[in-house]
Design an enzyme around this catalytic site. Structure first.
Site, mmCIF file in Angstrom:
data_model
loop_
_atom_site.group_PDB
_atom_site.id
_atom_site.type_symbol
_atom_site.label_atom_id
_atom_site.label_comp_id
_atom_site.label_asym_id
_atom_site.label_seq_id
_atom_site.Cartn_x
_atom_site.Cartn_y
_atom_site.Cartn_z
ATOM 1 N N ARG A 154 0.862 -1.176 0.000
ATOM 2 C CA ARG A 154 0.000 0.000 0.000
ATOM 3 C C ARG A 154 0.900 1.227 0.000
ATOM 4 O O ARG A 154 2.042 1.177 0.473
ATOM 5 C CB ARG A 154 -0.904 0.016 1.232
ATOM 6 C CG ARG A 154 -1.839 -1.184 1.366
ATOM 7 C CD ARG A 154 -2.663 -1.080 2.652
ATOM 8 N NE ARG A 154 -3.611 -2.175 2.792
ATOM 9 C CZ ARG A 154 -3.375 -3.318 3.434
ATOM 10 N NH1 ARG A 154 -2.169 -3.510 3.994
ATOM 11 N NH2 ARG A 154 -4.284 -4.257 3.522
ATOM 12 N N LYS A 177 -1.942 -2.654 8.021
ATOM 13 C CA LYS A 177 -3.068 -2.180 8.819
ATOM 14 C C LYS A 177 -3.121 -2.918 10.153
ATOM 15 O O LYS A 177 -2.716 -4.062 10.268
ATOM 16 C CB LYS A 177 -4.375 -2.392 8.051
ATOM 17 C CG LYS A 177 -4.529 -1.480 6.832
ATOM 18 C CD LYS A 177 -5.887 -1.688 6.182
ATOM 19 C CE LYS A 177 -6.084 -0.728 5.020
ATOM 20 N NZ LYS A 177 -7.413 -0.908 4.375
ATOM 21 N N HIS A 245 -2.856 3.042 -5.915
ATOM 22 C CA HIS A 245 -3.461 1.819 -5.400
ATOM 23 C C HIS A 245 -3.720 0.816 -6.514
ATOM 24 O O HIS A 245 -3.707 -0.404 -6.288
ATOM 25 C CB HIS A 245 -4.767 2.132 -4.671
ATOM 26 C CG HIS A 245 -5.276 0.981 -3.856
ATOM 27 N ND1 HIS A 245 -4.661 0.571 -2.687
ATOM 28 C CD2 HIS A 245 -6.321 0.118 -4.043
ATOM 29 C CE1 HIS A 245 -5.303 -0.476 -2.185
ATOM 30 N NE2 HIS A 245 -6.310 -0.768 -2.999
ATOM 31 N N ARG A 248 -0.946 -1.703 -6.871
ATOM 32 C CA ARG A 248 -1.054 -2.824 -5.923
ATOM 33 C C ARG A 248 -2.102 -3.822 -6.416
ATOM 34 O O ARG A 248 -1.905 -5.037 -6.344
ATOM 35 C CB ARG A 248 -1.429 -2.282 -4.543
ATOM 36 C CG ARG A 248 -1.830 -3.322 -3.502
ATOM 37 C CD ARG A 248 -2.078 -2.616 -2.174
ATOM 38 N NE ARG A 248 -3.001 -3.345 -1.311
ATOM 39 C CZ ARG A 248 -2.644 -4.278 -0.433
ATOM 40 N NH1 ARG A 248 -1.377 -4.617 -0.334
ATOM 41 N NH2 ARG A 248 -3.532 -4.868 0.325
ATOM 42 N N HIS A 271 -4.259 -8.886 3.767
ATOM 43 C CA HIS A 271 -5.700 -8.810 3.977
ATOM 44 C C HIS A 271 -6.084 -9.577 5.239
ATOM 45 O O HIS A 271 -5.646 -10.707 5.453
ATOM 46 C CB HIS A 271 -6.454 -9.409 2.788
ATOM 47 C CG HIS A 271 -6.445 -8.534 1.575
ATOM 48 N ND1 HIS A 271 -6.710 -9.004 0.297
ATOM 49 C CD2 HIS A 271 -6.222 -7.207 1.438
ATOM 50 C CE1 HIS A 271 -6.646 -8.005 -0.560
ATOM 51 N NE2 HIS A 271 -6.343 -6.910 0.105
ATOM 52 N N TYR A 280 -10.275 -10.427 -6.548
ATOM 53 C CA TYR A 280 -9.393 -10.541 -7.699
ATOM 54 C C TYR A 280 -9.715 -11.729 -8.594
ATOM 55 O O TYR A 280 -9.234 -11.808 -9.718
ATOM 56 C CB TYR A 280 -7.933 -10.631 -7.227
ATOM 57 C CG TYR A 280 -7.494 -9.415 -6.470
ATOM 58 C CD1 TYR A 280 -7.374 -8.184 -7.109
ATOM 59 C CD2 TYR A 280 -7.220 -9.474 -5.113
ATOM 60 C CE1 TYR A 280 -7.000 -7.052 -6.405
ATOM 61 C CE2 TYR A 280 -6.837 -8.344 -4.411
ATOM 62 C CZ TYR A 280 -6.734 -7.143 -5.060
ATOM 63 O OH TYR A 280 -6.357 -6.018 -4.368
#
Length: 299
Positions: A154, A177, A245, A248, A271, A280
């Site tokens: 990211r 994150k 983004h 990515r 994730h 995806y």
């Protein structure tokens, strides 16, 4: 070639790009080829030898004729826009910034959102880097965008890296994150790009200091990167989907197209939920594999 004779214009420009502008080998090779094609076209179009002085006489009509010839060879709108961007850079180098004729590039049809193709991703990163006259800033921008496209980071993760990641190895530890840390493989080209930035940066890469710095030495803002990408995609004629983004996103879809396991992809992307990764699978994997093999510099 007689050593007393000057180098061909396209070669002179490529030397300038590599030595003075610190452009990547990929960018230098592609831009040199464009300059060679333009000079060959103008030589036939005008019926005379084209030197640096002659390039000052290039008009918008000449560029339209050149692009028409290239389009006749099957060049897509996006590729034609990138070709025009390289031509402008070549002409500005030959006769001074702002001297290239202003010509609107071909429009790129907006369709269903999709990942940036491999050649678009590399072209976008190269175009962003090319805009800076400061070699260390050009190297910085190139390295950041390669981390997004080549390692799936990211933008906040790339900008949050510190000198503690050095020296680089085959993997890099990334804090994502919710402060979750993951280990991401580094392609040789990505590792080389970061190392080149570190070599050129005017500040030492201390372990507890931010790695990617702004002009005055402070932490680089994600907003600065987004503005640079927005300007570059406009010059290249790419659609609004070409964002940091999206690089990515492309990393993920290209890996999935090569048969990557969803669970492994989930770990690479950081994730928390597999459902975030499953988006995806909507991409045509067979098509992506063909594109990847044909165009990816490391395919």
């Amino acid at each position: 070639m007689d050593p007393t004779e000057p180098l061909p214009l396209a070669v002179q420009w490529s030397v300038h790009l590599a030595r003075d502008r610190r452009r990547s080998e990929h960018t230098v090779r592609a831009y040199r080829a464009t300059a060679q094609r333009l000079v060959a076209f103008l030589t036939a179009h005008w019926g005379k030898t084209v030197d640096r002085r002659a390039l000052a006489g290039v008009e918008a009509a000449d560029l339209r004729a050149y692009l028409a010839q290239r389009r006749g060879g099957g060049l897509t709108n996006a590729s034609a826009a990138r070709e025009l961007s390289a031509v402008r850079g070549f002409l500005d180098w030959a006769n001074g910034d702002g001297t290239a004729p202003r010509l609107k590039g071909p429009g790129v049809k907006k369709g269903v959102p999709r990942p940036v193709s491999p050649d678009e991703a590399v072209a976008l990163a190269g175009a962003v880097a090319q805009e800076s006259d400061e070699p260390w800033i050009a190297a910085r921008d190139w390295a950041i965008l390669l981390l997004l496209y080549g390692a799936g980071l990211r933008i906040g993760e790339a900008l949050g890296l510190t000198g503690a990641v050095l020296p680089l190895g085959e993997t890099i530890s990334v804090r994502g994150k919710r402060d979750k840390t993951r280990v991401v493989p580094l392609l040789p080209a990505v590792r080389a790009a970061v190392e080149e930035y570190v070599r050129l940066a005017p500040w030492p890469a201390a372990r507890d200091a931010i790695l990617f710095r702004g002009m005055k030495g402070g932490a680089l803002s994600a907003g600065v990167v987004r503005v640079k990408v927005r300007a570059a995609r406009t010059r290249l004629g790419l659609s609004e989907r070409a964002t940091p983004h999206a690089l990515r996103h492309s990393f993920a879809t290209h890996l999935l197209g090569r048969g990557a396991d969803l669970r492994a992809l989930q770990e690479l992307l950081g994730h928390a939920s597999l459902s975030s990764t499953q988006v995806y699978t909507a991409v045509d994997a067979a098509h992506l594999l063909d594109v990847y093999r044909a165009a990816h510099p490391h395919g």
